[in-house]
Scaffold this active site. Structure first.
Site, PDB file in Angstrom:
ATOM      1  CB  SER A   1      -0.888   0.039   1.237  1.00 16.62           C
ATOM      2  OG  SER A   1      -1.673  -1.110   1.307  1.00 16.62           O
TER       3      SER A   1
ATOM      4  CD  GLU B   1      -0.797  -3.109   9.206  1.00 18.51           C
ATOM      5  OE1 GLU B   1       0.297  -3.683   9.355  1.00 18.51           O
ATOM      6  OE2 GLU B   1      -1.412  -3.091   8.140  1.00 18.51           O
TER       7      GLU B   1
HETATM    8  C1  LIG Z   1      -6.051  -3.601   0.605  1.00 20.45           C
HETATM    9  C2  LIG Z   1      -4.823  -4.365   1.028  1.00 20.45           C
HETATM   10  C3  LIG Z   1      -3.680  -3.685   1.394  1.00 20.45           C
HETATM   11  C4  LIG Z   1      -2.525  -4.373   1.778  1.00 20.45           C
HETATM   12  N1  LIG Z   1      -1.399  -3.659   2.095  1.00 20.45           N
HETATM   13  C5  LIG Z   1      -0.258  -4.305   2.389  1.00 20.45           C
HETATM   14  C6  LIG Z   1       0.960  -3.579   2.651  1.00 20.45           C
HETATM   15  O1  LIG Z   1       0.993  -2.369   2.618  1.00 20.45           O
HETATM   16  N2  LIG Z   1       2.088  -4.275   2.877  1.00 20.45           N
HETATM   17  C7  LIG Z   1       2.111  -5.642   2.916  1.00 20.45           C
HETATM   18  O2  LIG Z   1       3.175  -6.201   3.161  1.00 20.45           O
HETATM   19  N3  LIG Z   1       0.985  -6.369   2.668  1.00 20.45           N
HETATM   20  C8  LIG Z   1      -0.194  -5.726   2.424  1.00 20.45           C
HETATM   21  N4  LIG Z   1      -1.348  -6.443   2.165  1.00 20.45           N
HETATM   22  C9  LIG Z   1      -1.265  -7.901   2.105  1.00 20.45           C
HETATM   23  C10 LIG Z   1      -1.947  -8.603   3.255  1.00 20.45           C
HETATM   24  O3  LIG Z   1      -1.237  -8.443   4.453  1.00 20.45           O
HETATM   25  C11 LIG Z   1      -2.074 -10.076   2.840  1.00 20.45           C
HETATM   26  O4  LIG Z   1      -2.940 -10.125   1.716  1.00 20.45           O
HETATM   27  C12 LIG Z   1      -2.617 -10.926   3.943  1.00 20.45           C
HETATM   28  O5  LIG Z   1      -1.671 -11.067   4.975  1.00 20.45           O
HETATM   29  C13 LIG Z   1      -3.050 -12.329   3.443  1.00 20.45           C
HETATM   30  O6  LIG Z   1      -2.011 -12.919   2.740  1.00 20.45           O
HETATM   31  P1  LIG Z   1      -2.292 -13.561   1.298  1.00 20.45           P
HETATM   32  O7  LIG Z   1      -2.970 -12.533   0.453  1.00 20.45           O
HETATM   33  O8  LIG Z   1      -0.998 -14.125   0.798  1.00 20.45           O
HETATM   34  O9  LIG Z   1      -3.349 -14.718   1.531  1.00 20.45           O
HETATM   35  P2  LIG Z   1      -3.027 -16.184   2.079  1.00 20.45           P
HETATM   36  O10 LIG Z   1      -2.082 -16.121   3.205  1.00 20.45           O
HETATM   37  O11 LIG Z   1      -2.671 -17.043   0.914  1.00 20.45           O
HETATM   38  O12 LIG Z   1      -4.443 -16.619   2.667  1.00 20.45           O
HETATM   39  C14 LIG Z   1      -5.502 -17.128   1.819  1.00 20.45           C
HETATM   40  C15 LIG Z   1      -6.648 -17.548   2.736  1.00 20.45           C
HETATM   41  O13 LIG Z   1      -6.228 -18.628   3.586  1.00 20.45           O
HETATM   42  C16 LIG Z   1      -6.454 -18.297   4.955  1.00 20.45           C
HETATM   43  N5  LIG Z   1      -5.364 -18.822   5.767  1.00 20.45           N
HETATM   44  C17 LIG Z   1      -4.028 -18.784   5.482  1.00 20.45           C
HETATM   45  N6  LIG Z   1      -3.323 -19.365   6.474  1.00 20.45           N
HETATM   46  C18 LIG Z   1      -4.209 -19.733   7.431  1.00 20.45           C
HETATM   47  C19 LIG Z   1      -4.088 -20.383   8.686  1.00 20.45           C
HETATM   48  N7  LIG Z   1      -2.898 -20.745   9.200  1.00 20.45           N
HETATM   49  N8  LIG Z   1      -5.226 -20.611   9.412  1.00 20.45           N
HETATM   50  C20 LIG Z   1      -6.453 -20.257   8.922  1.00 20.45           C
HETATM   51  N9  LIG Z   1      -6.629 -19.656   7.712  1.00 20.45           N
HETATM   52  C21 LIG Z   1      -5.525 -19.408   6.981  1.00 20.45           C
HETATM   53  C22 LIG Z   1      -6.453 -16.770   5.000  1.00 20.45           C
HETATM   54  O14 LIG Z   1      -7.193 -16.293   6.115  1.00 20.45           O
HETATM   55  C23 LIG Z   1      -7.128 -16.438   3.676  1.00 20.45           C
HETATM   56  O15 LIG Z   1      -8.523 -16.515   3.801  1.00 20.45           O
HETATM   57  C24 LIG Z   1      -2.522  -5.784   1.797  1.00 20.45           C
HETATM   58  C25 LIG Z   1      -3.686  -6.484   1.440  1.00 20.45           C
HETATM   59  C26 LIG Z   1      -4.829  -5.789   1.064  1.00 20.45           C
HETATM   60  C27 LIG Z   1      -6.059  -6.568   0.685  1.00 20.45           C
END
Ligand SMILES: Cc1cc2nc3c(=O)[nH]c(=O)nc-3n(C[C@H](O)[C@H](O)[C@H](O)COP(=O)(O)OP(=O)(O)OC[C@H]3O[C@@H](n4cnc5c(N)ncnc54)[C@H](O)[C@@H]3O)c2cc1C
Length: 371
Positions: free
Chosen positions: A84, A167
């Site tokens: 972001s 955060e």
């Molecule tokens: C609008 C927006 C802004 C963002 N800004 C930033 C930023 O500035 N900097 C940054 O670094 N990141 C940022 N992110 C990223 C965000 O932190 C990640 O998208 C988030 O941590 C989820 O990771 P992922 O997308 O890889 O999904 P995944 O980790 O692949 O998860 C997919 C699904 O599986 C579930 N899941 C995964 N592991 C587990 C578990 N152990 N137990 C239960 N359920 C699980 C999750 O809850 C989710 O529903 C942003 C995301 C969004 C949507």
């Protein structure tokens, strides 16, 4: 409230939580506090959070971007995603792997990375809101000095958790009031030369935990309900009352947590609970917003020209603000750690429930299976 205010509000709701000087003070050396905090507080320097990667989101400790030592500098190569504000950031909070031969949580270092250098390419990602709040960041042999390590080499996991705790508390229900009406910080955003009066809108109630963040959503939906005549519908009234109640609970909880912190105490898990509350509030707001707009809520004014498509709604210009909120509402339950991850943290770290069995804590990072 203009649409630009809402867009800035949404972006800065996140940005404020990332820029909180508390976090720099919590882990930085006195020299680092001197170097970084002034720019954060004055808004002269904007930061982004270089945590998530294509293969490391919820499993953040599995990150693969690497930093290799070269004299008193480090050479960084890898890819970050969902960054972001990366397109307007002067500096980035970078998590990089500095030792792949130890278990994954132990070989990560937290750097303050200068984003304005060769070797860093920021590519905006278009979201379903029509905007590009976040980005892919490609890092190819970028450089960062020893002096920019926050919290010591290979201690980045602890520092990252400090960042995430701030955060979550800042993003949660009751947080974000400071963010809803300000300028884009930093040298790239283009707002530094503007007058304060051009950017700050009057607040109806001051103080931390005020209605600038999720409280503004209640006000918006309340206004739309009145303008559309739906405010007399018992179901709508019930949802509005629920929304107001949840928002106020969030505000008071934030004030309580703040007072406790100032007295040297804490409520374990409160940041996680605040973030989960915010997800509930946003889902309720989204559903109520769509109910108020009816089928026309399926239209969205991505820009000023197309928002004219919503202008003849009984709620006038507010309709575009509702669709904007509806489309953005999916994001907060993901960023800063998804709702499922907040539940895991509360279960494992606060309630002491057993963790999912795995070898992550003992197996060297390079021997772990990778996705
Ligand atoms: C609008 C927006 C802004 C963002 N800004 C930033 C930023 O500035 N900097 C940054 O670094 N990141 C940022 N992110 C990223 C965000 O932190 C990640 O998208 C988030 O941590 C989820 O990771 P992922 O997308 O890889 O999904 P995944 O980790 O692949 O998860 C997919 C699904 O599986 C579930 N899941 C995964 N592991 C587990 C578990 N152990 N137990 C239960 N359920 C699980 C999750 O809850 C989710 O529903 C942003 C995301 C969004 C949507």
């Amino acid at each position: 409230m203009t649409k630009r205010t809402i867009i800035l509000g949404a972006a800065l709701l996140m940005a404020w939580s990332l820029l909180s000087p508390d976090r720099a003070a919590a882990q930085g050396t006195p020299e680092q506090q001197e170097r970084y905090i002034r720019g954060i507080v004055t808004g002269q320097e904007a930061w982004c959070q270089l945590f998530s990667e294509p293969g490391a989101g919820s499993d953040l400790a599995g990150l693969a971007t690497r930093a290799e030592k070269d004299g008193d500098e480090w050479v960084v190569t890898g890819q970050k995603v969902w960054t972001s504000g990366g397109q307007v950031a002067d500096l980035g909070m970078l998590l990089a792997r500095t030792n792949p031969d130890v278990p994954k949580h132990q070989g990560i270092t937290y750097f303050a990375l200068d984003m304005r250098q060769p070797g860093i390419e920021v590519r905006p990602l278009r979201e379903m809101t029509g905007r590009a709040l976040f980005n892919e960041v490609f890092i190819n042999e970028a450089r960062v000095s020893d002096a920019a390590i926050i919290g010591g080499a290979n201690n980045g996991w602890a520092v990252a958790n400090t960042t995430l705790a701030f955060e979550r508390a800042g993003l949660g229900a009751g947080g974000g009031s400071a963010a809803a009406s300000t300028a884009l910080p930093g040298s790239i955003g283009g707002d530094l030369g503007k007058r304060v009066g051009d950017l700050v809108r009057a607040r109806s109630r001051g103080g931390s935990g005020g209605p600038g963040g999720v409280g503004a959503t209640f006000k918006l939906l309340h206004a739309v309900a009145q303008q559309t005549g739906a405010a007399g519908d018992p179901g709508v009234r019930q949802d509005l009352a629920r929304l107001h109640t949840l928002t106020e609970i969030g505000r008071y909880t934030t004030l309580r947590q703040k007072a406790l912190r100032e007295a040297g105490g804490d409520i374990p898990g409160m940041g996680n609970i605040a973030k989960l509350s915010m997800s509930i509030i946003l889902r309720l707001s989204r559903d109520l917003g769509m109910r108020l707009l009816g089928p026309r809520g399926m239209l969205h004014g991505y820009d000023t020209a197309s928002s004219d498509a919503l202008a003849d709604l009984p709620s006038g210009g507010l309709g575009a603000m509702v669709t904007d909120m509806v489309l953005f509402a999916q994001g907060p339950q993901i960023y800063g750690g998804t709702d499922e991850i907040q539940h895991n943290i509360i279960g494992e770290r606060v309630l002491g429930l057993p963790k999912e069995p795995n070898n992550d804590k003992v197996t060297p990072f390079r021997d772990l299976p990778r996705n």
